[in-house]
Design an enzyme around this catalytic site. Structure first.
Site, mmCIF file in Angstrom:
data_model
loop_
_atom_site.group_PDB
_atom_site.id
_atom_site.type_symbol
_atom_site.label_atom_id
_atom_site.label_comp_id
_atom_site.label_asym_id
_atom_site.label_seq_id
_atom_site.Cartn_x
_atom_site.Cartn_y
_atom_site.Cartn_z
ATOM 1 N N LYS A 193 0.054 -0.515 14.067
ATOM 2 C CA LYS A 193 1.070 -0.808 13.048
ATOM 3 C C LYS A 193 1.695 0.461 12.482
ATOM 4 O O LYS A 193 2.928 0.570 12.373
ATOM 5 C CB LYS A 193 0.472 -1.641 11.909
ATOM 6 C CG LYS A 193 1.455 -1.936 10.776
ATOM 7 C CD LYS A 193 2.734 -2.602 11.320
ATOM 8 C CE LYS A 193 3.840 -2.641 10.278
ATOM 9 N NZ LYS A 193 3.647 -3.648 9.273
ATOM 10 N N ASN A 234 5.888 1.756 13.267
ATOM 11 C CA ASN A 234 6.849 2.083 12.216
ATOM 12 C C ASN A 234 7.202 3.560 12.215
ATOM 13 O O ASN A 234 8.343 3.941 11.947
ATOM 14 C CB ASN A 234 6.302 1.668 10.852
ATOM 15 C CG ASN A 234 6.441 0.182 10.611
ATOM 16 O OD1 ASN A 234 7.255 -0.486 11.248
ATOM 17 N ND2 ASN A 234 5.646 -0.355 9.703
ATOM 18 N N CYS A 286 7.830 -0.132 4.411
ATOM 19 C CA CYS A 286 7.054 0.286 5.582
ATOM 20 C C CYS A 286 7.429 1.666 6.110
ATOM 21 O O CYS A 286 6.598 2.569 6.141
ATOM 22 C CB CYS A 286 7.200 -0.758 6.690
ATOM 23 S SG CYS A 286 6.497 -2.362 6.268
ATOM 24 N N THR A 290 -0.425 -2.899 5.681
ATOM 25 C CA THR A 290 -0.422 -1.681 6.479
ATOM 26 C C THR A 290 -1.303 -0.653 5.782
ATOM 27 O O THR A 290 -1.094 -0.343 4.610
ATOM 28 C CB THR A 290 0.999 -1.132 6.633
ATOM 29 O OG1 THR A 290 1.829 -2.162 7.186
ATOM 30 C CG2 THR A 290 1.016 0.077 7.547
ATOM 31 N N THR A 302 0.843 -1.203 0.000
ATOM 32 C CA THR A 302 0.000 0.000 0.000
ATOM 33 C C THR A 302 0.874 1.248 0.000
ATOM 34 O O THR A 302 0.951 1.965 0.993
ATOM 35 C CB THR A 302 -0.915 0.010 1.237
ATOM 36 O OG1 THR A 302 -0.095 -0.135 2.421
ATOM 37 C CG2 THR A 302 -1.911 -1.125 1.185
ATOM 38 N N ARG A 346 4.285 -7.848 11.089
ATOM 39 C CA ARG A 346 5.314 -7.163 11.880
ATOM 40 C C ARG A 346 6.647 -7.853 11.630
ATOM 41 O O ARG A 346 7.275 -8.370 12.533
ATOM 42 C CB ARG A 346 4.947 -7.207 13.375
ATOM 43 C CG ARG A 346 3.553 -6.748 13.684
ATOM 44 C CD ARG A 346 3.197 -6.916 15.150
ATOM 45 N NE ARG A 346 3.553 -5.746 15.935
ATOM 46 C CZ ARG A 346 3.406 -5.670 17.257
ATOM 47 N NH1 ARG A 346 2.941 -6.700 17.933
ATOM 48 N NH2 ARG A 346 3.752 -4.574 17.905
ATOM 49 N N VAL A 347 7.053 -7.879 10.368
ATOM 50 C CA VAL A 347 8.240 -8.641 9.999
ATOM 51 C C VAL A 347 9.326 -7.738 9.439
ATOM 52 O O VAL A 347 9.070 -6.643 8.960
ATOM 53 C CB VAL A 347 7.904 -9.729 8.950
ATOM 54 C CG1 VAL A 347 6.883 -10.706 9.510
ATOM 55 C CG2 VAL A 347 7.400 -9.116 7.647
ATOM 56 N N GLY A 401 15.118 2.829 3.813
ATOM 57 C CA GLY A 401 14.408 2.282 2.666
ATOM 58 C C GLY A 401 13.314 1.336 3.120
ATOM 59 O O GLY A 401 12.932 1.296 4.285
ATOM 60 N N ARG A 445 9.760 4.073 14.948
ATOM 61 C CA ARG A 445 11.085 3.606 14.553
ATOM 62 C C ARG A 445 11.738 4.599 13.590
ATOM 63 O O ARG A 445 12.932 4.889 13.699
ATOM 64 C CB ARG A 445 10.998 2.220 13.908
ATOM 65 C CG ARG A 445 12.367 1.643 13.546
ATOM 66 C CD ARG A 445 12.292 0.189 13.161
ATOM 67 N NE ARG A 445 13.603 -0.340 12.784
ATOM 68 C CZ ARG A 445 14.528 -0.756 13.631
ATOM 69 N NH1 ARG A 445 14.294 -0.695 14.931
ATOM 70 N NH2 ARG A 445 15.686 -1.222 13.205
ATOM 71 N N LYS A 486 6.636 5.044 4.301
ATOM 72 C CA LYS A 486 5.289 5.550 4.012
ATOM 73 C C LYS A 486 4.298 5.439 5.166
ATOM 74 O O LYS A 486 3.237 6.061 5.115
ATOM 75 C CB LYS A 486 4.731 4.883 2.760
ATOM 76 C CG LYS A 486 4.760 3.355 2.734
ATOM 77 C CD LYS A 486 3.578 2.711 3.396
ATOM 78 C CE LYS A 486 3.659 1.203 3.338
ATOM 79 N NZ LYS A 486 2.623 0.526 4.137
#
Length: 475
Positions: A231, A235, A289, A144, A107, A178-179, A286, A238, A292
């Protein structure tokens, strides 16, 4: 007992599962479902397109189409294919055979500035599910998504396509992946699983689906929208942490000190009530996840019904963090220009050896790689650019070599953009001999090489956060 509860009781336990999207999330999810004794059949759905059809044949032969280091993945694919429990198919009509379907489809944002995500692939997937949806089935979005999507767009499309009502005729939930590439199986098994249904019955059915594949992880139930925010927020946080250390690295360069010394010092403060989640600086962020998900979170607030109370006229700290991380490839370019200037050269006409196209160590994942904007900047100034990566075989419009010596030969500047293990073995005398230059440039975006070794060998060294070395004397 509600209508949906009765439909689920009549259908019985989940036995047959479908996974839409055979990528970094869909493949490991599908084969882990297939390996669980309680499930009898798993279908992986993949479009038979020019760019992706090869995955179907590879998976059905028991081979992984994912390159890079993924411990245990190919062995598990082979195992479940041989056992007859997993099959990859382009026939979406077979969705009607199943008890549960998950969607793991990308997405992206075409243009983050307007906060409009490109949901076209996801919408196509949801429509395919809706066409073949049957009463009592479970649909789970793992992609996501912008908060509100499960109860909004996804629910609406599924109901329109199927003629059924979500929460009454079928269960609907969001259970975000969540990988991280390089540890896909481990992450799915061991990370806690966030599961949010549109009602309690949907949540319970989704818990039934995911519990058998968890080993160390546990299920954390919540609402669908709360799961979506969880989710996107994890991200976003992080990305914010990476931006904090990247900005600190830029500060340390300006002050002539080593960011890694500072990082060690900050990280040493430990004790009750002390939290210092300090990450590592680098050449850029990069992946699908982190680049964006901030914008999904921002969009969720903007399209929501609530009133946001926030300092008037102030930028979002999350969006500012995105800008810092997006700047790091530009900074790598600026370091390269400054290094070339020290040996009397300009970017125009220089030969640049780029080491690493993937964004993550020892992987073939090059989605939204920071190497691409760096290369574009070099090409814009008429440099010659050659790219090396031991894992990335194909990338649209880019020629990538797995021959390190050929890429480095005659280069004016060797620029490390990915932390692949092979680059840790690079020696200064070898690089100098292959480049054939008296004073070659080395720019290290991942703190891979030992600066003093290269400086002693006559290199012009530049490194992210290495203010202690970046202005060294030329030997």
């Amino acid at each position: 007992m509600s209508k949906l509860e009765k439909l689920i009781v009549d259908r019985g336990p989940i036995k047959e599962i479908g996974v839409l999207g055979m990528g970094y999330v869909g493949i490991p999810s599908a084969v882990l479902f297939a390996d669980a004794p309680c499930f009898t059949k798993v279908l992986g759905f993949q479009r038979n397109s020019k760019s992706s059809s090869y995955k179907i044949d590879m998976l059905n032969r028991g081979e992984s189409p994912l390159k890079g280091e993924e411990p245990g993945l190919e062995d598990l694919i082979s195992k479940v294919v041989k056992a007859g429990k997993f099959e990859c198919t382009p026939d979406f009509s077979r969705i009607s055979e199943l008890d549960a379907v998950t969607l793991a489809i990308q997405t992206p944002f075409a243009n983050p500035k307007d906060l409009e995500p490109d949901f076209s692939a996801l919408i196509e997937g949801i429509k395919n599910v809706g066409k073949y949806l049957r009463p009592g089935m479970l649909v789970v979005l793992e992609s996501t998504i912008t908060p509100g999507t499960t109860e909004g767009m996804a629910k609406k499309i599924l109901e329109e396509e199927s003629g059924l009502k979500a929460g009454e005729d079928f269960a609907l939930a969001h259970a975000p992946e969540r990988v991280m590439v390089g540890r896909l199986l481990k992450n799915i098994r061991e990370h806690d699983r966030i599961v949010g249904g549109i009602n309690e019955t949907s949540t319970r059915r989704a818990i039934e689906l995911y519990s058998p594949v968890l080993t160390a992880g546990k299920v954390i139930p919540m609402s669908a929208t709360a799961a979506e925010v969880t989710k996107t927020a994890e991200n976003t946080f992080r990305d914010l942490q990476i931006a904090a250390i990247n900005q600190l690295a830029l500060y340390c360069e300006a002050m002539g000190i080593n960011v890694y010394d500072v990082r060690t010092g900050v990280d040493s403060l430990k004790g009750e009530g002390i939290t210092r989640a300090i990450l590592w600086p680098g050449a850029g962020v990069g992946g699908h996840c982190l680049t964006k998900d901030t914008y999904h979170l921002e969009r969720g607030v903007k399209i929501g019904n609530g009133q946001l109370d926030y300092p008037e006229g102030s930028d979002s700290i999350y969006v500012l963090a995105r800008k810092v991380n997006d700047f790091m490839p530009v900074h790598m370019y600026n370091l390269t220009v400054a290094a070339l200037k020290r040996i009397g050269k300009e970017m125009k006409g220089s030969k640049i050896a780029m080491l690493g196209w993937a964004f993550i160590r020892d992987s073939d994942d090059a989605r939204n790689t920071p190497s691409e904007p760096y290369r574009d900047l070099c090409l814009k100034e008429d440099a010659t650019v050659n790219v090396h990566d031991p894992y990335v075989v194909n990338y649209p419009g880019i020629e990538i070599s797995d021959n390190l010596e050929n890429v480095v030969r005659n280069a004016d500047a060797v620029v490390i953009l990915a932390g692949h293990s092979v680059y840790s073995d690079i020696k200064a005398d070898w690089v100098k001999r292959i480049t054939g230059k008296e004073n070659p440039v080395i720019v290290d975006g991942r703190n891979i090489v030992e600066p003093d070794e290269f400086i002693r060998n006559g290199f012009v060294y530049k490194g992210i956060g290495r203010g202690d070395k970046n202005e060294h004397l030329l030997m």
